[in-house]
Design a protein around this motif. Structure first.
Motif, PDB file in Angstrom:
ATOM      1  N   GLY A   1       8.081  -6.869   0.878  1.00  0.00           N
ATOM      2  CA  GLY A   1       7.278  -6.524   2.041  1.00  0.00           C
ATOM      3  C   GLY A   1       7.341  -5.069   2.432  1.00  0.00           C
ATOM      4  N   LEU A   2       7.837  -4.210   1.545  1.00  0.00           N
ATOM      5  CA  LEU A   2       7.943  -2.783   1.858  1.00  0.00           C
ATOM      6  C   LEU A   2       6.655  -2.033   1.562  1.00  0.00           C
ATOM      7  CD1 LEU A   2      11.487  -2.177   0.325  1.00  0.00           C
ATOM      8  CD2 LEU A   2      10.905  -2.537   2.733  1.00  0.00           C
ATOM      9  N   VAL A   3       5.828  -2.598   0.696  1.00  0.00           N
ATOM     10  CA  VAL A   3       4.526  -2.036   0.346  1.00  0.00           C
ATOM     11  C   VAL A   3       3.517  -3.179   0.392  1.00  0.00           C
ATOM     12  CG1 VAL A   3       3.148  -1.059  -1.542  1.00  0.00           C
ATOM     13  CG2 VAL A   3       5.409  -0.124  -1.055  1.00  0.00           C
ATOM     14  N   TYR A   4       2.351  -2.933   0.940  1.00  0.00           N
ATOM     15  CA  TYR A   4       1.323  -3.969   1.017  1.00  0.00           C
ATOM     16  C   TYR A   4       0.451  -3.934  -0.239  1.00  0.00           C
ATOM     17  CZ  TYR A   4       2.379  -4.699   5.970  1.00  0.00           C
ATOM     18  OH  TYR A   4       3.006  -4.994   7.145  1.00  0.00           O
ATOM     19  N   ALA A   5       0.108  -5.109  -0.710  1.00  0.00           N
ATOM     20  CA  ALA A   5      -0.754  -5.222  -1.888  1.00  0.00           C
ATOM     21  C   ALA A   5      -2.194  -4.855  -1.524  1.00  0.00           C
ATOM     22  CB  ALA A   5      -0.701  -6.637  -2.435  1.00  0.00           C
ATOM     23  N   THR A   6      -2.908  -4.349  -2.516  1.00  0.00           N
ATOM     24  CA  THR A   6      -4.349  -4.137  -2.349  1.00  0.00           C
ATOM     25  C   THR A   6      -5.069  -5.476  -2.335  1.00  0.00           C
ATOM     26  OG1 THR A   6      -4.159  -2.014  -3.496  1.00  0.00           O
ATOM     27  CG2 THR A   6      -6.363  -2.950  -3.293  1.00  0.00           C
ATOM     28  N   ARG A   7      -4.625  -6.371  -3.206  1.00  0.00           N
ATOM     29  CA  ARG A   7      -5.123  -7.749  -3.188  1.00  0.00           C
ATOM     30  C   ARG A   7      -4.122  -8.636  -3.930  1.00  0.00           C
ATOM     31  NH1 ARG A   7      -8.575  -5.497  -7.165  1.00  0.00           N
ATOM     32  NH2 ARG A   7      -8.261  -6.427  -9.236  1.00  0.00           N
TER      33      ARG A   7
ATOM     34  N   GLU B   1      -1.683 -12.521  -3.917  1.00  0.00           N
ATOM     35  CA  GLU B   1      -0.800 -13.319  -3.077  1.00  0.00           C
ATOM     36  C   GLU B   1       0.632 -13.241  -3.596  1.00  0.00           C
ATOM     37  OE1 GLU B   1      -2.200 -17.319  -2.910  1.00  0.00           O
ATOM     38  OE2 GLU B   1      -4.281 -16.728  -2.533  1.00  0.00           O
ATOM     39  N   ILE B   2       1.586 -13.310  -2.655  1.00  0.00           N
ATOM     40  CA  ILE B   2       3.017 -13.284  -2.978  1.00  0.00           C
ATOM     41  C   ILE B   2       3.701 -14.413  -2.220  1.00  0.00           C
ATOM     42  CG2 ILE B   2       5.163 -11.944  -2.952  1.00  0.00           C
ATOM     43  CD1 ILE B   2       3.442  -9.408  -2.623  1.00  0.00           C
TER      44      ILE B   2
ATOM     45  N   VAL C   1       4.544 -13.573   1.634  1.00  0.00           N
ATOM     46  CA  VAL C   1       4.960 -12.199   1.930  1.00  0.00           C
ATOM     47  C   VAL C   1       3.702 -11.331   1.878  1.00  0.00           C
ATOM     48  CG1 VAL C   1       6.315 -10.233   1.056  1.00  0.00           C
ATOM     49  CG2 VAL C   1       7.299 -12.546   1.026  1.00  0.00           C
ATOM     50  N   PRO C   2       3.506 -10.455   2.864  1.00  0.00           N
ATOM     51  CA  PRO C   2       4.463  -9.989   3.872  1.00  0.00           C
ATOM     52  C   PRO C   2       4.426 -10.743   5.208  1.00  0.00           C
ATOM     53  CG  PRO C   2       2.566  -8.558   3.884  1.00  0.00           C
ATOM     54  CD  PRO C   2       2.305  -9.567   2.792  1.00  0.00           C
TER      55      PRO C   2
END
Length: 325
Positions: free
Chosen positions: A53-59, A61-62, A69-70
């Motif tokens: 959760g330190l960097v957000y994805a462009t697209r 799912e996690i 997450v996040p």
């Protein structure tokens, strides 16, 4: 059914026009020692930072420990021990003082005396139990790595996420960290380890994912990756006699070791044939592919991953079909 502690679907992170992580579907099973392998700059650290959760994805799912997450990362962080991009510490404080502050600000609760005991316990586990009160700024790189690993262990995590944990360690230290991770894993901790070192992944991990230019090009159990080549490795004190008996079946010779094409009946039949012709044997086994062979075949000779696989003075190893370091 195997439970996944880390799962991603179509995970992508773009910086402008460049994809640091490109459409990655990752699957890390509970209880695994998962090696995430790739050269520097291949997207490994970006991937790790998104998992935490330190960097957000462009697209994409996690899911980590069953939670998205996040959006719900705060619920899972207390169960995760992590070290990303090297250990962080207050340089003017000692290692013990840094761990005490980290423990006091973390999710664990308990008396101060119990927390001090835990700090001493993790320092011992990473080989820093005898360290004095010197400030961290005087530590070597290897000592800093050990301190970072100690911090990751404070909460007795269910999941360890480690980015290049053996960076700066000597061979003895690398083995100590490897043994520690195996012990923790045997006690129930899932290990997700990011590294650019083939030998480290091959020696430690049960499962492997290979990333090249941000894309996941391989994900499988290491035993399946290192499958048989279809050849046999013969070790004998009389390789000349063995070569005469086996003739054209000999594909390679390396000192007292011969690599031969497999014959009908496999190793037992070949052993009987050699012994019947008076050839003494020191050993006979199936040749297995090395992780390097697989990585180079998947990524091609021009890729960063393939070039990384050939570094560090590697030389042919007939027993694995790959390299000996």
């Amino acid at each position: 059914m195997t439970r996944l502690v880390i799962e991603t679907r179509g995970l992508t992170k773009r910086y402008g026009g460049r994809a640091a992580v490109d459409d990655v579907d990752l699957h890390v099973a509970e209880g695994a020692r998962y090696g995430f392998l790739g050269p520097n700059g291949s997207g490994k650290t970006t991937m790790v930072r998104m998992l935490l959760g330190l960097v957000y994805a462009t697209r994409g799912e996690i899911s980590v420990l069953g939670r998205p997450v996040p959006s719900r990362v705060a619920e899972v962080l207390p169960e995760i021990g992590a070290m990303v991009e090297g250990p962080a510490a207050y340089p003017h404080l000692s290692g013990r003082a840094n761990l005490a502050l980290l423990d006091a600000s973390g999710p664990r609760r308990g008396r101060a005396g119990r927390r001090r005991e835990r700090v001493e316990e993790v320092l011992e586990r990473v080989g820093l139990g005898a360290v004095d009160r010197r400030p961290v700024r005087t530590y070597s790189l290897g000592m800093r790595q050990r301190l970072g690993l100690a911090g990751a262990l404070l909460n007795r995590p269910r999941l360890l996420v480690l980015d290049e944990p053996t960076n700066g360690l000597d061979p003895h230290g690398i083995r100590e960290v490897r043994d520690l991770l195996v012990t923790l894993n045997a006690a129930g901790t899932t290990v997700f380890l990011s590294s650019h070192l083939l030998a480290e992944i091959e020696a430690l991990c049960t499962d492997v994912g290979v990333v090249d230019r941000g894309r996941l090009v391989l994900e499988d159990a290491l035993d399946a990756v290192r499958g048989p080549t279809g050849r046999l490795v013969v070790r004998t004190p009389d390789p000349e006699a063995a070569a005469r008996v086996l003739g054209r079946a000999v594909a390679e010779r390396h000192g007292d070791t011969l690599v031969v094409d497999a014959a009908p009946g496999g190793p037992p039949a070949l052993a009987r044939h050699l012994v019947e012709h008076g050839v003494p044997l020191d050993g006979l086994a199936e040749q297995r592919r090395s992780l390097e062979d697989v990585v180079v075949a998947l990524t091609g000779p021009g890729s960063d991953t393939a070039r990384g696989a050939r570094r560090n003075g590697a030389r042919p190893d007939p027993t694995s079909g790959g390299i000996r370091r």
